[in-house]
Design an enzyme around this catalytic site. Structure first.
Site, PDB file in Angstrom:
ATOM      1  N   GLY A 278       0.776  -1.233   0.000  1.00 15.20           N
ATOM      2  CA  GLY A 278       0.000   0.000   0.000  1.00 15.20           C
ATOM      3  C   GLY A 278       0.804   1.278   0.000  1.00 15.20           C
ATOM      4  N   GLU A 320       4.677  -6.152   0.949  1.00 13.29           N
ATOM      5  CA  GLU A 320       4.081  -6.528  -0.334  1.00 13.29           C
ATOM      6  C   GLU A 320       3.926  -5.323  -1.261  1.00 13.29           C
ATOM      7  OE1 GLU A 320       0.409  -8.286   0.849  1.00 13.29           O
ATOM      8  OE2 GLU A 320       1.364  -9.995   1.839  1.00 13.29           O
ATOM      9  N   GLY A 322       3.461  -3.513  -4.608  1.00 10.15           N
ATOM     10  CA  GLY A 322       3.071  -3.810  -5.980  1.00 10.15           C
ATOM     11  C   GLY A 322       3.113  -2.529  -6.777  1.00 10.15           C
ATOM     12  N   ARG A 323       2.169  -1.635  -6.457  1.00  9.98           N
ATOM     13  CA  ARG A 323       2.135  -0.326  -7.092  1.00  9.98           C
ATOM     14  C   ARG A 323       3.476   0.391  -6.976  1.00  9.98           C
ATOM     15  NH1 ARG A 323      -2.480   3.117  -6.612  1.00  9.98           N
ATOM     16  NH2 ARG A 323      -3.073   1.837  -4.810  1.00  9.98           N
ATOM     17  N   ARG A 360      -9.371   3.854 -12.944  1.00  7.43           N
ATOM     18  CA  ARG A 360      -9.085   4.359 -11.601  1.00  7.43           C
ATOM     19  C   ARG A 360      -9.621   5.762 -11.368  1.00  7.43           C
ATOM     20  NH1 ARG A 360      -4.774   5.447  -9.780  1.00  7.43           N
ATOM     21  NH2 ARG A 360      -5.082   4.769  -7.625  1.00  7.43           N
ATOM     22  N   TYR A 364     -11.885   5.567  -8.243  1.00  8.24           N
ATOM     23  CA  TYR A 364     -11.275   6.072  -7.021  1.00  8.24           C
ATOM     24  C   TYR A 364     -11.124   7.587  -6.985  1.00  8.24           C
ATOM     25  CZ  TYR A 364      -9.619   1.206  -6.638  1.00  8.24           C
ATOM     26  OH  TYR A 364      -9.525  -0.149  -6.573  1.00  8.24           O
ATOM     27  N   CYS A 391     -19.118   5.591 -24.297  1.00  8.73           N
ATOM     28  CA  CYS A 391     -20.445   6.176 -24.102  1.00  8.73           C
ATOM     29  C   CYS A 391     -20.741   6.260 -22.611  1.00  8.73           C
ATOM     30  CB  CYS A 391     -21.499   5.326 -24.807  1.00  8.73           C
ATOM     31  SG  CYS A 391     -21.874   5.902 -26.447  1.00  8.73           S
ATOM     32  N   TYR A 421      -2.416  -1.407 -11.879  1.00 10.44           N
ATOM     33  CA  TYR A 421      -3.871  -1.541 -11.892  1.00 10.44           C
ATOM     34  C   TYR A 421      -4.545  -1.145 -13.196  1.00 10.44           C
ATOM     35  CZ  TYR A 421      -3.089  -2.393  -7.016  1.00 10.44           C
ATOM     36  OH  TYR A 421      -2.618  -2.925  -5.849  1.00 10.44           O
TER      37      TYR A 421
END
Length: 463
Positions: A278, A320, A322-323, A360, A364, A391, A421
């Site tokens: 995170g 962990e 990732g991003r 995203r 978000y 659309c 992502y």
């Protein structure tokens, strides 16, 4: 229409009296190194390059939209995390951010482990040669088939997310004559100061087993009593896109307190603590992420201090990212299609992709940067909203940013920090074709995930 004759939208001077928008960069040709991957630069001709290849060449060869991933940057970031935590800790790349067989091979070569959360991610990892004992399997509702496969191949750990799953994994492992290493995911009640949908450690959400109400302690009791499980630790993940380490400090304190309670009740000191991932990245120049060595030092000090206070041996730490590894390594390249100035508001710039390749912003309310990359421009800034071709009125890629006022159809623009992502969450909305992922390295480019075709879509339609 010539670029100089293009009817530009509102300039920054027209919108700043309200003070609602940040000032544009002094030079719209500049590329903030916090936001772009390390090999990205603008040449003397004004064209942006990555890995030694200019974006015009990439667009011509691979088309747009496309995700262009800087392999050298990916490897460098993976290596930085591995080095920062050393051999006394484990770094698990969170595959949900973006996973392909090429990425799995890079991770393996750089010494990282891998975290998966579905059978498909596990299959990808195994097919690319990641040793099963270096894989962790997450998920709040793993199917029996997924669990059985994970146990059969010998994944290094399964993260248990519910009381039902504790029994389920233990039963499957026992039926296979195995004892599965496992961690229990707990929700520690920490507010991660992030978007509601990516904050995962408060009690009112689907992940983990509650700590405050004693459920986590009960989960430990049950896991320790089952022959099919070898409980090795506690897992905590407090959210995503986090810049403040204070949440990790509170989470670690509460997890260590649970470890002390386990020792006192069961006479067992669990050897592992996973603090999740995170950690945030820079999507815009205003973001200020921390470096891996700073994060490693902070987390190590937090856990060591809390364990010393509880008179516990310091467990092996896992993280962990990732991003934080893949996010900054890629940008999405688009071609400008239509441009609509709205007097006194902003200019709408439509591109040949949209929410099907980056959901995203809609999901978000995420913020991104954008730059004109196929040429330089000395035109004054105009406020734009970059939108897609779907659309859907919510089909927004970049909500508010500044681009040169001479922007024209056919120009190439790029949105950086889309490695995490965007491809993983891409869809076929409006039967759009998902873009390719192209790895660029030392003057060479190769497709690692190919562009979808209409034949791909029709092949699935058996009606």
């Amino acid at each position: 229409m010539s670029r100089s004759a293009h009817p530009a939208g509102p300039r920054h001077a027209d919108v700043f009296p309200e003070g609602h928008y940040s000032a544009p960069a002094a030079d719209l040709n500049a590329l903030d190194p916090k936001v772009w991957s390390h090999t990205v630069s603008r040449g003397d001709d004004g064209v942006v390059r990555v890995g030694g290849i200019d974006v015009k060449q990439l667009a011509e060869e691979f088309g747009t939209p496309g995700y262009f991933l800087d392999e050298a940057d990916f490897r460098e970031r993976a290596r930085a995390w591995r080095t920062a935590f050393g051999h006394d800790a484990d770094v698990f790349y969170a595959g949900k951010a973006f996973l392909s067989r090429a990425v799995v091979r890079w991770l393996h070569e750089e010494g990282l482990n891998l975290d998966v959360c579905s059978g498909g991610e596990l299959a990808t990892a195994l097919s690319a040669g990641m040793p099963a004992d270096r894989i962790a399997f997450h998920g709040n509702n793993k199917s029996e088939e997924e669990i059985r496969t994970a146990v059969e191949v010998g994944v290094g750990r399964i993260v248990l997310d519910s009381f039902q799953e504790i029994v389920r994994v233990a039963h499957i492992a026992q039926s296979l004559g195995k004892r599965q290493r496992a961690q229990i995911r707990v929700t520690v009640g920490v507010e991660a100061h992030t978007h509601e949908f990516i904050a995962t450690a408060h009690e009112d959400q689907k992940f983990g087993i509650g700590l405050a109400d004693g459920q986590a302690a009960e989960a430990v009791r049950r896991a320790l009593a089952l022959d099919g499980l070898e409980l090795v630790g506690i897992h905590s993940h407090i959210g995503s896109q986090i810049f403040d380490m204070a949440g990790f400090e509170v989470a670690a304190r509460r997890v260590v307190k649970l470890l002390a309670e386990v020792r006192d009740e069961h006479g067992v000191e669990l050897p592992e603590i996973d603090l999740g991932g995170g950690l945030g990245i820079a999507y815009t120049s205003e973001d200020d992420p921390r470096e891996p060595h700073e994060i490693a030092k902070a987390l190590s000090e937090i856990v060591t201090r809390e364990c010393e206070a509880a008179k516990l041996r310091t467990p092996r730490i896992s993280v962990e990212p990732g991003r934080a590894i893949v996010g900054p390594t890629a940008f999405t390249l688009y071609e400008v299609g239509t441009i609509k100035p709205l007097d006194g508001l902003r200019t709408y710039v439509s591109v040949d992709g949209g929410m099907s390749d980056n959901i995203r912003t809609a999901l978000y309310d995420a913020e991104y940067s954008v730059a004109l990359v196929s040429r330089a421009s000395d035109a004054e800034p105009m406020l734009v909203r970059v939108v897609g071709k779907h659309c859907e009125s919510g089909d927004i890629v970049v909500k508010d940013a500044f681009l040169p006022a001479d922007l024209a159809p056919g120009d190439l623009i790029a949105v950086p920090a889309t490695g995490a992502y965007c491809r993983s969450m891409a869809s076929n909305y409006n039967h759009a074709l998902r873009p390719p992922v192209v790895a660029v390295h030392d003057g060479e480019a190769r497709v690692i995930v190919r562009r979808e075709t209409e034949e791909d879509i029709l092949r699935l339609d058996v009606g």
